[in-house]
Design a protein around this motif. Structure first.
Motif, mmCIF file in Angstrom:
data_model
loop_
_atom_site.group_PDB
_atom_site.id
_atom_site.type_symbol
_atom_site.label_atom_id
_atom_site.label_comp_id
_atom_site.label_asym_id
_atom_site.label_seq_id
_atom_site.Cartn_x
_atom_site.Cartn_y
_atom_site.Cartn_z
ATOM 1 N N HIS B 231 0.820 -1.215 0.000
ATOM 2 C CA HIS B 231 0.000 0.000 0.000
ATOM 3 C C HIS B 231 0.853 1.262 0.000
ATOM 4 N N ALA B 232 2.050 1.148 0.546
ATOM 5 C CA ALA B 232 2.899 2.332 0.710
ATOM 6 C C ALA B 232 3.180 3.029 -0.624
ATOM 7 N N VAL B 233 3.257 2.260 -1.701
ATOM 8 C CA VAL B 233 3.586 2.851 -3.007
ATOM 9 C C VAL B 233 2.567 3.929 -3.376
ATOM 10 N N GLN B 234 1.278 3.572 -3.294
ATOM 11 C CA GLN B 234 0.239 4.536 -3.656
ATOM 12 C C GLN B 234 0.221 5.708 -2.667
ATOM 13 N N VAL B 235 0.423 5.396 -1.402
ATOM 14 C CA VAL B 235 0.392 6.456 -0.384
ATOM 15 C C VAL B 235 1.532 7.448 -0.617
ATOM 16 N N VAL B 236 2.714 6.944 -0.958
ATOM 17 C CA VAL B 236 3.847 7.833 -1.246
ATOM 18 C C VAL B 236 3.488 8.771 -2.395
ATOM 19 N N LYS B 237 2.829 8.223 -3.413
ATOM 20 C CA LYS B 237 2.431 9.047 -4.569
ATOM 21 C C LYS B 237 1.375 10.081 -4.170
ATOM 22 N N ASP B 238 0.383 9.643 -3.394
ATOM 23 C CA ASP B 238 -0.701 10.554 -2.992
ATOM 24 C C ASP B 238 -0.174 11.706 -2.127
ATOM 25 N N VAL B 239 0.695 11.352 -1.184
ATOM 26 C CA VAL B 239 1.241 12.381 -0.293
ATOM 27 C C VAL B 239 2.094 13.363 -1.102
ATOM 28 N N ALA B 240 2.855 12.828 -2.065
ATOM 29 C CA ALA B 240 3.700 13.688 -2.901
ATOM 30 C C ALA B 240 2.847 14.671 -3.709
ATOM 31 N N LYS B 241 1.702 14.195 -4.172
ATOM 32 C CA LYS B 241 0.816 15.027 -4.977
ATOM 33 C C LYS B 241 0.292 16.198 -4.135
ATOM 34 N N GLU B 242 -0.115 15.871 -2.936
ATOM 35 C CA GLU B 242 -0.619 16.911 -2.032
ATOM 36 C C GLU B 242 0.511 17.886 -1.674
ATOM 37 N N PHE B 243 1.706 17.327 -1.489
ATOM 38 C CA PHE B 243 2.859 18.163 -1.163
ATOM 39 C C PHE B 243 3.179 19.122 -2.314
ATOM 40 N N ALA B 244 3.018 18.627 -3.532
ATOM 41 C CA ALA B 244 3.304 19.464 -4.706
ATOM 42 C C ALA B 244 2.349 20.654 -4.768
ATOM 43 N N SER B 245 1.086 20.428 -4.393
ATOM 44 C CA SER B 245 0.134 21.539 -4.450
ATOM 45 C C SER B 245 0.443 22.572 -3.368
ATOM 46 N N LEU B 246 1.104 22.134 -2.320
ATOM 47 C CA LEU B 246 1.501 23.059 -1.252
ATOM 48 C C LEU B 246 2.806 23.787 -1.598
ATOM 49 N N SER B 247 3.784 23.037 -2.108
ATOM 50 C CA SER B 247 5.145 23.577 -2.254
ATOM 51 C C SER B 247 5.516 23.934 -3.689
ATOM 52 N N GLY B 248 4.812 23.339 -4.655
ATOM 53 C CA GLY B 248 5.212 23.497 -6.051
ATOM 54 C C GLY B 248 6.334 22.550 -6.444
ATOM 55 N N ARG B 249 6.788 21.741 -5.524
ATOM 56 C CA ARG B 249 7.880 20.803 -5.825
ATOM 57 C C ARG B 249 7.312 19.397 -5.992
ATOM 58 N N GLU B 250 7.570 18.806 -7.141
ATOM 59 C CA GLU B 250 6.961 17.519 -7.474
ATOM 60 C C GLU B 250 7.891 16.348 -7.192
ATOM 61 N N TYR B 251 7.323 15.343 -6.581
ATOM 62 C CA TYR B 251 8.069 14.116 -6.297
ATOM 63 C C TYR B 251 7.258 12.914 -6.737
ATOM 64 N N GLY B 252 7.977 11.846 -7.083
ATOM 65 C CA GLY B 252 7.321 10.583 -7.401
ATOM 66 C C GLY B 252 8.026 9.477 -6.661
ATOM 67 N N LEU B 253 7.990 8.282 -7.231
ATOM 68 C CA LEU B 253 8.709 7.161 -6.635
ATOM 69 C C LEU B 253 10.184 7.279 -6.985
ATOM 70 N N PHE B 254 10.409 7.894 -8.163
ATOM 71 C CA PHE B 254 11.773 8.174 -8.620
ATOM 72 C C PHE B 254 11.701 9.370 -9.541
ATOM 73 N N GLU B 255 12.862 9.928 -9.877
ATOM 74 C CA GLU B 255 12.895 11.069 -10.794
ATOM 75 C C GLU B 255 13.450 10.606 -12.136
ATOM 76 N N GLU B 256 12.801 11.013 -13.202
ATOM 77 C CA GLU B 256 13.303 10.704 -14.541
ATOM 78 C C GLU B 256 13.917 11.965 -15.105
ATOM 79 N N TYR B 257 15.201 11.912 -15.418
ATOM 80 C CA TYR B 257 15.894 13.076 -15.967
ATOM 81 C C TYR B 257 16.363 12.753 -17.386
ATOM 82 N N CYS B 258 15.777 13.421 -18.354
ATOM 83 C CA CYS B 258 16.104 13.202 -19.778
ATOM 84 C C CYS B 258 15.969 11.737 -20.167
ATOM 85 N N LEU B 259 15.006 11.071 -19.600
ATOM 86 C CA LEU B 259 14.875 9.628 -19.809
ATOM 87 C C LEU B 259 13.951 9.293 -20.977
#
Lengths: 190, 393
Positions: B231-259
């Protein structure tokens, strides 16, 4: 990344090279720059050679390695000239700043053929006159700000006064001496 | 919203903790994480938090006290590094198996020997099977942001597992860099009040924590624990989404850079990912299709998502800042390669061990890795799949 300034500090444990690097990051941050200030930890003991680094940039800094080809080198303790390759990787169009009581002519033969600009300051004299004690990092901080053209003297002094007021909140009596050391260093470095 | 500052990674995490204002913080100091409880102790002494700060005599005790506090119904945490984490070993499993929300601020440092105070991931990688959620940071900003999100994940009713918030010792913990902080009130509202479901200090519903389980229950308990991890996978994503709306900084399970269109990719964890981004930019400027996948969530391991992100990649280098002594590479290498195999990927993959005991990683080192991947593609042969980066032979 032409706007990136990289500085490497060489000192001995206890002389405040790390603190100076962190203060430089602090003061450059106040002028709106992206900054990094970090020490390289080797054996931690008084007197051991230590290295600290600064990156100052107009754009976000992502690299997390040490600095191998700096534009500027600051030598806090001139005995390191023999012990450490302080000019290693130092850019020819950069400069080295050395804390010494000797003259430039006397210092030059110890720089392993470095062809760039050489600046010296007698931080001992400045520190003793301004503060009555030997803290080489305060005069060297002002000197590198001038040598590297990081900001003008007036802005620097204004920012540093605010920083000292915060840092020395519990011993405000030392602020005046530190400020005097900075002002003197701006004039003395050559 | 947002306050621009310049802070070390340790001070940033300490400030996040001040803003969170947890109930109990038992601590025992160890380099390079010492500054976290040190800063926090002054917040406690100055009355900026109403946390019960408990200086204890060992890491075995700091984790035990944090577990006891969590079982009692308090929001608790501790901090450590290296041998300190090793000394918490049995408690790590106790915290996770008792489904106790809890946070550990881990500052990664090599395990002995030889004795070394600098960064690698051997401490937390050793704890990867302990049942803790593990999140890693590239820089001070990510360490701060991950800490702000930690309790929301840990305390979520579908998860209820302890969370390790990791950052690289000295490289980020002691480097002063720019950072954007949230306002105290914003963090307070985001994290919210902790309302435990079942806890020892609830007289209405007495419970036992940490009982004996014989063969007919132990396995079901472990399976339930694994379900929390799923369950933690989805929760990590959900919390990150809410955090992004607060901070403007987006997070996921990992970051893709020029991938997106990358033919060659590096997979790695931690501060060297920033250095790798500079290498990617340099090579991209020459038209080379290279990219980076930076792991944020390592436990649970988002295997399917990683395999999907690497779908178009022809050659991969997985970078491990820890040895696995499997004679095949490190723990990240094993997990990523298994993910690729399960997804029937045909990518050529190698596993590098790098940066042990603080060995510096330069932009040039990462360019060399991308060059090695290029060679592999030309040869259509991965060659030696278990390599050391920048080792003196």
């Amino acid at each position: 990344m032409s706007n990136l300034t990289e500085i490497r500090w060489h000192g001995r444990g206890g002389q405040g090279a790390k603190t100076a690097a962190l203060l430089l990051a602090d003061v450059a941050f106040q002028t709106g720059k992206y900054v990094q200030g970090f020490p390289e930890y080797g054996p931690e003991r008084m007197g051991a050679p230590i290295t600290a680094y600064n990156r100052i940039s107009d754009t976000k800094i992502r690299v997390h390695s040490n600095i191998y080809d700096p534009q500027y080198v600051v030598v806090v303790d001139e005995s390191l000239l023999e012990a450490v390759d302080v000019t290693g990787g130092l850019k020819k169009d950069g400069a080295i700043l050395i804390n010494t009581q000797r003259t430039k002519e006397e210092i030059l033969p110890h720089l392993r053929g470095y062809e760039g600009e050489v600046f010296i300051i007698d931080a001992h004299k400045v520190s003793m006159e301004a503060m009555g004690r030997y803290f080489p990092n305060t005069p060297l901080l002002a000197a590198i700000v001038k040598v590297a053209g990081i900001m003008d003297e007036e802005t620097f002094l204004k920012e540093m006064e605010a920083s000292f007021k915060h840092k020395f909140a519990s011993k405000p009596e030392v602020i005046a001496g530190n400020m005097k050391a900075l002002e003197m260093a701006f004039k003395e470095v050559h | 919203m947002g306050k621009r500052e310049r802070l070390s990674g340790n001070e940033a995490v300490a400030i996040a903790l001040r803003q969170i204002n947890p109930d109990v913080f038992p601590a025992f100091p160890i380099t390079p994480s010492t500054e976290i409880p040190q800063y926090f102790a002054s917040y406690a002494a100055n009355g900026q938090v109403d946390t019960e700060f408990i200086p204890v005599e060992s890491e075995h005790s700091s984790m035990s006290a944090a577990i006891g506090a969590s079982a009692a119904g308090a929001r608790s945490l501790t901090a450590t590094s290296s041998c300190g984490l090793a000394y918490m070993w049995e408690e790590l499993y106790i915290a996770a198996s008792n489904r106790l929300p809890l946070v550990l601020a881990l500052v990664n440092r090599a395990l002995s020997g030889p004795i070394n105070i600098n960064c690698d991931h051997s401490d937390s990688m050793g704890a990867r099977d302990s049942g803790w959620i593990q999140m890693y940071a590239e820089n001070n900003q990510e360490a701060y942001d991950n800490m702000v999100q930690a309790y929301r994940i840990s305390e979520h009713k579908d998860v209820r597992l302890p969370v390790m918030i990791c950052q690289d010792g000295f490289i980020t913990s002691h480097a002063v860099e720019n950072i954007e902080l949230l306002e105290d009130e914003e963090v307070k509202n985001f994290v919210g009040e902790y309302e435990p479901e079942n806890y020892l200090l609830n007289p209405e519903c007495p419970i036992a924590v940490g009982p004996y389980a014989v063969t007919d229950y132990y396995m079901e308990a472990k399976r339930a624990q694994a379900e929390g991890m799923r369950h933690a996978v989805q929760v990590v994503k959900d919390v990150a989404k809410e955090f992004a709306s607060l901070s403007g900084r987006e997070y996921g399970l990992f970051e893709e850079y020029c991938l997106e269109d990358a033919e060659r990719a590096v997979v790695m964890i931690g501060s060297a990912a920033g250095t790798t981004k500079d290498a990617v930019d340099k090579l991209r400027a020459d038209g080379e299709k290279v990219g980076l996948l930076k792991i944020r969530l390592f436990r649970p391991f988002p295997a399917e998502e990683i395999a999907e992100a690497l779908k178009g990649v022809k050659a991969v280098a997985v970078m491990d800042r820890a040895e696995g002594y499997s004679n095949q590479g490190g723990p990240l290498g094993a997990d990523v390669m298994a993910a690729l195999y399960r997804s029937r990927s045909e990518a050529l993959a190698v596993n590098y061990v790098y940066g042990l005991g603080g060995r510096d990683v330069r932009v040039e080192d990462m360019e060399d890795v991308f060059a090695a991947l290029k060679q592999m593609r030309q040869d259509q042969d991965p060659g030696e799949t278990y390599r050391y980066l920048g080792i003196r032979e």
